[in-house]
Design a protein around this motif. Sequence first.
Motif, mmCIF file in Angstrom:
data_model
loop_
_atom_site.group_PDB
_atom_site.id
_atom_site.type_symbol
_atom_site.label_atom_id
_atom_site.label_comp_id
_atom_site.label_asym_id
_atom_site.label_seq_id
_atom_site.Cartn_x
_atom_site.Cartn_y
_atom_site.Cartn_z
ATOM 1 N N GLU B 168 86.471 -73.729 -2.001
ATOM 2 C CA GLU B 168 85.167 -73.066 -2.121
ATOM 3 C C GLU B 168 85.295 -71.690 -1.465
ATOM 4 N N ALA B 169 85.487 -70.671 -2.309
ATOM 5 C CA ALA B 169 85.836 -69.340 -1.817
ATOM 6 C C ALA B 169 84.774 -68.773 -0.872
ATOM 7 N N THR B 170 83.499 -69.142 -1.074
ATOM 8 C CA THR B 170 82.430 -68.527 -0.276
ATOM 9 C C THR B 170 82.515 -68.933 1.205
ATOM 10 N N LEU B 171 83.231 -70.017 1.515
ATOM 11 C CA LEU B 171 83.282 -70.464 2.911
ATOM 12 C C LEU B 171 84.011 -69.469 3.808
ATOM 13 N N ALA B 172 84.944 -68.710 3.233
ATOM 14 C CA ALA B 172 85.731 -67.770 4.029
ATOM 15 C C ALA B 172 84.862 -66.658 4.617
ATOM 16 N N THR B 173 83.716 -66.398 4.004
ATOM 17 C CA THR B 173 82.863 -65.305 4.483
ATOM 18 C C THR B 173 81.738 -65.804 5.391
ATOM 19 N N MET B 174 81.673 -67.090 5.648
ATOM 20 C CA MET B 174 80.638 -67.605 6.558
ATOM 21 C C MET B 174 80.853 -67.058 7.957
ATOM 22 N N SER B 175 79.759 -66.900 8.699
ATOM 23 C CA SER B 175 79.847 -66.465 10.085
ATOM 24 C C SER B 175 79.810 -67.683 11.004
ATOM 25 N N PHE B 176 80.368 -67.529 12.214
ATOM 26 C CA PHE B 176 80.323 -68.567 13.237
ATOM 27 C C PHE B 176 78.888 -69.053 13.429
ATOM 28 N N MET B 177 78.710 -70.352 13.504
ATOM 29 C CA MET B 177 77.406 -70.980 13.711
ATOM 30 C C MET B 177 76.446 -70.767 12.532
ATOM 31 N N SER B 178 77.008 -70.692 11.351
ATOM 32 C CA SER B 178 76.164 -70.737 10.157
ATOM 33 C C SER B 178 76.497 -72.024 9.406
ATOM 34 N N VAL B 179 75.597 -72.397 8.488
ATOM 35 C CA VAL B 179 75.725 -73.696 7.822
ATOM 36 C C VAL B 179 75.378 -73.523 6.343
ATOM 37 N N ARG B 180 76.066 -74.272 5.502
ATOM 38 C CA ARG B 180 75.914 -74.076 4.058
ATOM 39 C C ARG B 180 76.160 -75.386 3.308
ATOM 40 N N HIS B 181 75.362 -75.625 2.283
ATOM 41 C CA HIS B 181 75.620 -76.745 1.366
ATOM 42 C C HIS B 181 76.634 -76.306 0.328
ATOM 43 N N VAL B 182 77.724 -77.057 0.179
ATOM 44 C CA VAL B 182 78.713 -76.720 -0.851
ATOM 45 C C VAL B 182 79.263 -78.018 -1.433
ATOM 46 N N ARG B 183 80.024 -77.867 -2.522
ATOM 47 C CA ARG B 183 80.795 -79.004 -3.035
ATOM 48 C C ARG B 183 82.266 -78.737 -2.749
ATOM 49 N N LEU B 184 82.914 -79.714 -2.123
ATOM 50 C CA LEU B 184 84.348 -79.631 -1.870
ATOM 51 C C LEU B 184 84.987 -80.797 -2.600
ATOM 52 N N ALA B 185 85.941 -80.493 -3.476
ATOM 53 C CA ALA B 185 86.594 -81.537 -4.284
ATOM 54 C C ALA B 185 85.553 -82.389 -5.009
ATOM 55 N N GLY B 186 84.469 -81.729 -5.420
ATOM 56 C CA GLY B 186 83.438 -82.438 -6.178
ATOM 57 C C GLY B 186 82.478 -83.255 -5.321
ATOM 58 N N ILE B 187 82.601 -83.136 -3.983
ATOM 59 C CA ILE B 187 81.774 -83.934 -3.063
ATOM 60 C C ILE B 187 80.730 -83.038 -2.404
ATOM 61 N N ASP B 188 79.479 -83.504 -2.372
ATOM 62 C CA ASP B 188 78.425 -82.766 -1.683
ATOM 63 C C ASP B 188 78.682 -82.770 -0.183
ATOM 64 N N CYS B 189 78.747 -81.566 0.399
ATOM 65 C CA CYS B 189 79.046 -81.443 1.832
ATOM 66 C C CYS B 189 78.103 -80.438 2.473
ATOM 67 N N VAL B 190 77.826 -80.629 3.738
ATOM 68 C CA VAL B 190 77.160 -79.606 4.542
ATOM 69 C C VAL B 190 78.207 -79.091 5.524
ATOM 70 N N VAL B 191 78.558 -77.809 5.347
ATOM 71 C CA VAL B 191 79.653 -77.231 6.123
ATOM 72 C C VAL B 191 79.088 -76.237 7.129
ATOM 73 N N SER B 192 79.490 -76.365 8.389
ATOM 74 C CA SER B 192 79.126 -75.357 9.386
ATOM 75 C C SER B 192 80.404 -74.749 9.938
ATOM 76 N N ARG B 193 80.316 -73.452 10.288
ATOM 77 C CA ARG B 193 81.500 -72.809 10.883
ATOM 78 C C ARG B 193 81.382 -72.946 12.401
ATOM 79 N N ALA B 194 81.908 -73.999 12.919
ATOM 80 C CA ALA B 194 81.777 -74.319 14.336
ATOM 81 C C ALA B 194 82.849 -75.343 14.673
ATOM 82 N N GLY B 195 82.892 -75.740 15.919
ATOM 83 C CA GLY B 195 83.878 -76.737 16.310
ATOM 84 C C GLY B 195 83.943 -76.881 17.808
#
Lengths: 125, 376
Positions: B168-195
């Motif tokens: 999912e190319a758009t994930l590379a431009t996310m900022s730290f501590m942001s969150v986004r709904h995306v599909r990864l490998a066809g799976i619905d995911c909520v991705v945050s740039r954190a850890g």
Amino acid sequence: MSSLRFTKEHEYVRLDGDIATIGITDYAQKQLGDVVFVELPDVGAKLERGKQAAIVESVKAASEVYAPLTGVVIAVNEALPDTPAIVNSSPLAGGWFLKMTLAHAGEMDVLMSEADYNAYVETLG
Amino acid sequence: MATDISLKQTPLVMAHRASGARMVPFAGYEMPLHYEDGILAEHNWTRRNAGLFDVSHMGQAELVGPDHETTARALEALVPADILGLEPGKQRYTQLLNPSGGIIDDVMVSRGGDDGRLALVVNAAGASVDYAHMTSALPPVVRLLAHEDRALLALQGPKAASVLAEHEATLATMSFMSVRHVRLAGIDCVVSRAGYTGEDGFEIALGARDAPRLWAVLTGEDDVRPVGLGARDTLRLEAGLCLYGHDIDETTSPIEAGLAFSVAKRRRQEGGFPGAARLTRELAGDIKRQRVGIIVEGRQPAREGCAILDPATGLRIGIITSGGFSPTVGRPVAMGYLPPTHAVPGTALQVQVRDKRLNALGAAMPFVPHRYVRAR
């Protein structure tokens, strides 16, 4: 001619004449994981069978190493302070902990043979 | 291998076993301590490549209210962060506080859209206490939904972004501590740039039954290896991040713990959260103890529970709350609490490790610089 014996607590004893070399087994180093520090006794310290002889610190925890025999420490492995990972890579050779005298020769008889120890480790899963 | 049936399992337990994991009980779950490579190799792999962590034991829940303002105000009554001002697509770190300003748990809060929902991630050990605490305090129009059927993966390290960008190319431009709904490998995911490692990275929330498939897809990448709880602990220690129940608890306040960054300006002025009086006093400088970093001389680690001594007097002045050998620094590091007089980096200290007093120095944290990606 040396003889190799083991404890249930995963220490080994390699007896050469009347000098015993003590360390921890390959099973023990695998359980501990990456060794980062070994606290060794002083040369001249008196060790008592079953009591603490050393402490081995891995990345995850500190663990006691017990004296498999009663006797006096006559040498410690000077390589361990700078290269503790040798306990992982070579536990039965370069990764030895200490050498000691043997106060009671009979104490060797209660230790496990290599075959018995290997069978014991099998039961641990 | 024997299995303790009283332990809960994450949806990935079979994958862990297949990867040679050493499974241990942690917070009521059967979790991987490390895989075949061991803690040190997994730690270094995460600092250099991308480590994949199963953190599905953590509690995932949602606050659901009629609109953002209502839900945010309900949560603000329990935490000192600015939740009202949390924009859609953003995530924030905060703490549930008790009436004396002690930390009941630390929590990640994220706002997906403009629908009165806030997603929460809490610690596994505290989840049931947290949920009961929140439920008893919420107004009737705001409900807490605990999501037991969710999994959580963390992909951490300098190559995490390039790995996910392939899916999912758009994930590379996310900022730290942001969150986004995306599909990864066809799976619905909520991705945050954190850890929890100090590295750039992502946390991926998804349905439990989809987790094994995404785990397999990601561990199939050359740059990715599975990493267990052992390295998770050494990584977060180097990053200077608190572990609940060790570095923070019901007695420590966010100010003592060095978490003042997460206590919002507006909340400091307005108050209206549990323990506000104590936090205000501590922010003004009336503080008994502060969380500090410590670097120990030599190679012997000083672990949790070791006393910290003043070398001038030999007196005990504090206690270590986390400590161990830092693979990246190559020396033992620790964190603990000291009175403000001794909480300055560079202060000469001693730590009591069994019968030895080891020389140590107060140190700034993190021990290893953070590499978060803040730019868009």
